[in-house]
Design an enzyme around this catalytic site. Structure first.
Site, PDB file in Angstrom:
ATOM      1  N   LYS A  13       0.839  -1.207   0.000  1.00  0.00           N
ATOM      2  CA  LYS A  13       0.000   0.000   0.000  1.00  0.00           C
ATOM      3  C   LYS A  13       0.868   1.250   0.000  1.00  0.00           C
ATOM      4  CE  LYS A  13      -3.382   2.442   2.772  1.00  0.00           C
ATOM      5  NZ  LYS A  13      -4.299   2.451   3.893  1.00  0.00           N
TER       6      LYS A  13
ATOM      7  N   GLU B 191      10.470  -4.681   4.435  1.00  0.00           N
ATOM      8  CA  GLU B 191      10.483  -6.108   4.071  1.00  0.00           C
ATOM      9  C   GLU B 191      10.183  -6.275   2.575  1.00  0.00           C
ATOM     10  OE1 GLU B 191       8.887  -4.821   6.636  1.00  0.00           O
ATOM     11  OE2 GLU B 191       9.108  -6.085   8.416  1.00  0.00           O
TER      12      GLU B 191
ATOM     13  N   GLY C 129      -4.779  -1.778   4.976  1.00  0.00           N
ATOM     14  CA  GLY C 129      -4.037  -2.934   4.464  1.00  0.00           C
ATOM     15  C   GLY C 129      -4.747  -4.252   4.750  1.00  0.00           C
ATOM     16  N   ARG C 130      -5.251  -4.399   5.973  1.00  0.00           N
ATOM     17  CA  ARG C 130      -5.875  -5.678   6.357  1.00  0.00           C
ATOM     18  C   ARG C 130      -7.265  -5.852   5.757  1.00  0.00           C
ATOM     19  NH1 ARG C 130      -4.709  -2.186  10.236  1.00  0.00           N
ATOM     20  NH2 ARG C 130      -6.320  -1.262  11.564  1.00  0.00           N
TER      21      ARG C 130
ATOM     22  N   GLU D 163      -4.837  -6.199  14.742  1.00  0.00           N
ATOM     23  CA  GLU D 163      -4.303  -4.899  14.323  1.00  0.00           C
ATOM     24  C   GLU D 163      -5.430  -3.855  14.402  1.00  0.00           C
ATOM     25  OE1 GLU D 163      -2.511  -3.846  10.279  1.00  0.00           O
ATOM     26  OE2 GLU D 163      -0.732  -4.494  11.350  1.00  0.00           O
TER      27      GLU D 163
ATOM     28  N   HIS E 212      -6.296 -32.808  18.111  1.00  0.00           N
ATOM     29  CA  HIS E 212      -5.214 -33.631  18.640  1.00  0.00           C
ATOM     30  C   HIS E 212      -4.074 -32.790  19.184  1.00  0.00           C
ATOM     31  CE1 HIS E 212      -6.986 -37.381  17.239  1.00  0.00           C
ATOM     32  NE2 HIS E 212      -7.472 -36.631  16.260  1.00  0.00           N
TER      33      HIS E 212
ATOM     34  N   LYS F  92       9.280  -0.794  14.085  1.00  0.00           N
ATOM     35  CA  LYS F  92       9.880  -0.485  12.783  1.00  0.00           C
ATOM     36  C   LYS F  92      10.963   0.578  12.934  1.00  0.00           C
ATOM     37  CE  LYS F  92       5.726  -0.894   9.916  1.00  0.00           C
ATOM     38  NZ  LYS F  92       4.848  -0.129   9.040  1.00  0.00           N
TER      39      LYS F  92
END
Ligand code: F6P
Length: 559
Positions: free
Chosen positions: A210, A216, A282-283, A368, A399, A523
């Protein structure tokens, strides 16, 4: 943006608090005495059948929760979001991911700040569809003329979790001759593993960011570009001339971003760039151009169905009164568990292997959004917020951690999600394996709700000494969500359902669910610390004693 209402001062909240003090859940008794409970607490939204009856609620709890929603003006906040008001207060932005899935030519048009949002959205969608068709048909080729076989999405957070989750979920709709891979982590292990065995001549990279400023993603994109140049040169497709390299990027890299100038600086042609807008968090961005890899994988028609599913639940959320509004009710149930019954976490347990990344996707969406300690006007929240969402697909979870769900001391509300028709119907001899699988889905929610009494254990002939260990208390709340199949539309419906659950909780708590300042400090510090890690003594001396020791350990141990 108005001042948030302090929900804890409302009458409904006080009544809920009083109820919670003497609340004694009794799912066995409630079901036994009330034959209409399952029907009354089950709802249909789009293709989703949502059974809330195994939650720890009575009619009175629901009435009060609905009143809470009214007292904080949830209906008004919903209307404000859909109308494009700037409800993201700390960033002074509208919140319009719902506009991404409005059908074309919807009337009246959605105009925000004088801009026809519908026109903008559909213009980008058309470009995405044209491009996807070119890639899928082979009309778009790499530099050496070969068609694309591998699409690599480079992005992180919302620019990764939505696309990867949806790609996995819709596996059975993916074109057979195209594979999508995903690089997100700055750990070089990620790019190394993802590009292993990939043919550079048939690979298309989508750099999705975005902001186009995420370290990264930009680092991975640069490494991917270098990899491409080296690999194409090794095969004699390009030399070392800048123009050849530019041509390689033009055929093998496209970008998705709101920051078109930064994309151009990176060297990706603006013709190969698909934009979106700052009003898409973004999410919340998988239905935007961030979903480009998904469009290529499943095709424009299926993607349109996906958007249709999102829109169907948007419309339900926008128009239904709270008492019948499924995302609102589910959000309010979460409030009940977190703020009154002491739940700290919430499990999401898909009985659909293809939804295996859904809990991870929801972690960003919910945490977030609602992991905040101040309200949208900066004042402290008066209550707990933001429970931890987690989960794994059934039956694997059974399990692993279900022991704690069934007999542990913590209250963990859980959503169970299943589809009636599997993508891969198979039999084990004469046994339909999906039916066997879903028998577990039905059994688990039943066991959690109704448990097993000590007398029932004794009646099985258990030794008295082990009766307590073999007793199940029950009254463990679950919501069951079922759909006919995991189609693109159903996936869209599930995403919108959880988006609006998250919204509802955020409004009750009075927080801005659309900013994410909490990820900034880490960051900032990473860029301050980076020089210390690579040898700058002055930067190292500026760190605290623990951090210095850790960095020294790293520097000594690093070969
Ligand atoms: O750091 C958090 C975050 O800002 C998320 O909200 C976002 O989805 C992710 O980083 C990636 O951001 P971008 O798409 O701008 O690269």
């Amino acid at each position: 943006m108005n001042t948030p209402i302090d929900v804890t001062t409302t009458d409904a909240w006080r009544s809920l608090r009083a109820d919670a003090e003497s609340f004694e859940p009794d799912l066995r008794g409630w079901f036994a005495r009330d034959p209409g409970r399952a029907e009354r607490y089950s709802h249909t939204v789009g293709d989703l059948y949502v059974d809330l009856s195994k939650n720890l609620i009575t009619d009175e709890t629901l009435r009060l929760l609905t009143k809470v929603a009214e007292e904080v003006d949830l209906p008004g906040r919903i209307a404000a979001m859909f109308a494009g008001e700037r409800i993201n207060a700390t960033e002074d932005r509208a919140v319009l991911h719902t506009a991404l899935r409005r059908p074309k030519d919807r009337s009246p048009a959605l105009v925000v700040d004088g801009q026809d949002v519908d026109v903008d959205v559909h213009e980008v969608l058309e470009r995405m569809y044209t491009f996807a068709d070119q890639v899928r048909s082979g009309a778009w080729t790499g530099l050496s003329g070969k068609r694309v076989r591998t699409v690599v999405n480079i992005g992180i957070g919302g620019s990764d979790l939505g696309p990867v989750m949806a790609y996995e979920a819709l596996r059975s709709y993916v074109a057979e001759d195209i594979e999508v891979r995903f690089i997100s982590n700055i750990d070089p292990a990620d790019i190394a593993a993802t590009l292993a065995g990939v043919d550079p001549e048939t690979t298309l990279f989508i750099v999705a960011s975005k902001t186009f400023g995420t370290i990264e993603t930009l680092t991975n994109a640069r490494m991917a570009r270098t990899w491409l140049w080296e690999q194409l040169a090794r095969r004699g497709v390009i030399g070392t001339e800048p123009a050849e390299r530019t041509n390689a990027v033009a055929r093998h890299f496209v970008a998705v971003s709101t920051a078109l100038d930064r994309v151009a600086d990176f060297g990706i042609d603006t013709d190969n760039t698909f934009g979106f807008w700052d009003w898409v968090g973004g999410r919340y961005s998988v239905p935007s151009a961030v979903g480009l890899s998904l469009v290529i994988a499943i095709g424009p028609q299926r993607f349109t169905e996906f958007l249709g599913g999102l829109h169907a639940v948007d419309e339900h959320f926008r128009t239904s009164e709270i008492a019948h509004n499924v995302p609102a009710l589910m959000g309010l149930l979460n409030i009940w568990y977190v703020n009154f019954l002491g739940a700290h976490t919430h499990a999401v347990l898909p009985y659909a292997q293809d939804l295996h990344r859904f809990p991870a996707y929801l972690q960003q969406l919910t945490m977030e959004s609602n992991g905040k300690g101040v309200r949208w006007d900066g004042s402290p929240v008066p209550t707990d917020t933001g429970e931890v969402f987690w989960g794994e697909p059934g039956t694997n979870g059974q399990h692993a951690f279900y022991q704690l769900l069934h007999q542990g001391t913590r209250l963990i509300p859980a959503d169970f999600i299943a589809v009636a028709n599997p993508a891969d119907p198979r039999k084990d001899g004469h046994v339909d394996v999906h039916s066997l699988f879903l028998a577990n889905f039905f059994a688990q929610t039943r066991a959690l709700a109704f448990g097993k009494t000590a007398d029932e254990v004794r009646a099985e002939g258990a030794d008295e000494a082990v009766v307590p260990a073999r007793t199940f208390p029950g009254n463990r709340p679950t919501t069951s969500i079922m759909a006919p199949a995991l189609s693109p539309s159903v996936l869209g419906q599930l995403i919108a359902l959880y988006e609006h659950i998250t919204f509802t909780q955020g409004i009750v708590w009075g927080i801005d669910s659309f900013d994410q300042w909490g990820v900034e400090l880490g960051k900032e510090l990473a860029s301050q610390i980076a020089p210390a890690v690579t040898g700058d003594e002055e930067a190292l001396a500026a760190q605290d004693a623990s951090t210095q020791a850790l960095i020294r350990y790293y520097r000594d141990a690093r070969r």
